[in-house]
Motif scaffolding. Sequence first.
Motif, PDB file in Angstrom:
ATOM      1  N   TRP A 161       0.820  -1.200   0.000  1.00 55.40           N
ATOM      2  CA  TRP A 161       0.000   0.000   0.000  1.00 55.40           C
ATOM      3  C   TRP A 161       0.860   1.258   0.000  1.00 55.40           C
ATOM      4  N   ALA A 162       0.330   2.307  -0.620  1.00 60.09           N
ATOM      5  CA  ALA A 162       0.951   3.627  -0.538  1.00 60.09           C
ATOM      6  C   ALA A 162       0.619   4.196   0.838  1.00 60.09           C
ATOM      7  N   TYR A 207      -2.827   5.507   5.074  1.00 55.41           N
ATOM      8  CA  TYR A 207      -2.891   5.051   3.692  1.00 55.41           C
ATOM      9  C   TYR A 207      -3.226   6.208   2.764  1.00 55.41           C
ATOM     10  N   LEU A 208      -2.578   6.224   1.603  1.00 51.83           N
ATOM     11  CA  LEU A 208      -2.807   7.262   0.607  1.00 51.83           C
ATOM     12  C   LEU A 208      -3.635   6.663  -0.527  1.00 51.83           C
ATOM     13  N   SER A 222      -1.033  10.297  -5.413  1.00 52.69           N
ATOM     14  CA  SER A 222      -0.187   9.465  -4.542  1.00 52.69           C
ATOM     15  C   SER A 222      -0.093   8.040  -5.057  1.00 52.69           C
ATOM     16  N   VAL A 223      -1.207   7.508  -5.529  1.00 55.97           N
ATOM     17  CA  VAL A 223      -1.209   6.136  -6.059  1.00 55.97           C
ATOM     18  C   VAL A 223      -0.332   6.057  -7.309  1.00 55.97           C
ATOM     19  N   ALA A 270       2.223   7.992  -8.041  1.00 57.60           N
ATOM     20  CA  ALA A 270       3.622   8.121  -7.610  1.00 57.60           C
ATOM     21  C   ALA A 270       4.113   6.811  -7.001  1.00 57.60           C
ATOM     22  N   PHE A 271       3.263   6.144  -6.240  1.00 60.47           N
ATOM     23  CA  PHE A 271       3.646   4.877  -5.631  1.00 60.47           C
ATOM     24  C   PHE A 271       3.843   3.801  -6.695  1.00 60.47           C
ATOM     25  N   ARG A 272       2.947   3.774  -7.677  1.00 55.91           N
ATOM     26  CA  ARG A 272       3.079   2.817  -8.784  1.00 55.91           C
ATOM     27  C   ARG A 272       4.404   3.045  -9.521  1.00 55.91           C
ATOM     28  N   ALA A 273       4.763   4.307  -9.740  1.00 58.88           N
ATOM     29  CA  ALA A 273       6.039   4.629 -10.392  1.00 58.88           C
ATOM     30  C   ALA A 273       7.214   4.178  -9.526  1.00 58.88           C
ATOM     31  N   GLN A 274       7.089   4.325  -8.213  1.00 62.83           N
ATOM     32  CA  GLN A 274       8.141   3.867  -7.299  1.00 62.83           C
ATOM     33  C   GLN A 274       8.302   2.346  -7.390  1.00 62.83           C
TER      34      GLN A 274
END
Length: 99
Positions: A48-49, A57-58, A63-64, A66-70
């Motif tokens: 989870w982000a 949780y974001l 945010s989602v 950016a987290f997917r890109a991370q």
Amino acid sequence: RGLPGKLDGVVKFGSHEVLLYPDLPEALKPRPGEALNKRFIYTMENVWARDKRTGSYLTDARSVAAFRAQLQRKADKLGIRMLSYSHERGLWRVEVVPS
């Protein structure tokens, strides 16, 4: 086929890692494509982000994304292929191809 008992010394699940043949010297490990040293798909749960400061949780789209890109950068760094990420279910799927 009695496989679960045999996996104990072959596969080790740790925090943020999965090791295949962890106790064998490199020279004794099966070559890529042999035994369990084959292409596989690994699905991680509860990914989870989260806000680094609050731990909450974001769920907003930015945010989602950016987290997917991370996660994609992590997959690229590890030399694995990211197949999907579901922020609704917290599932991250990757494909690992031994080299």
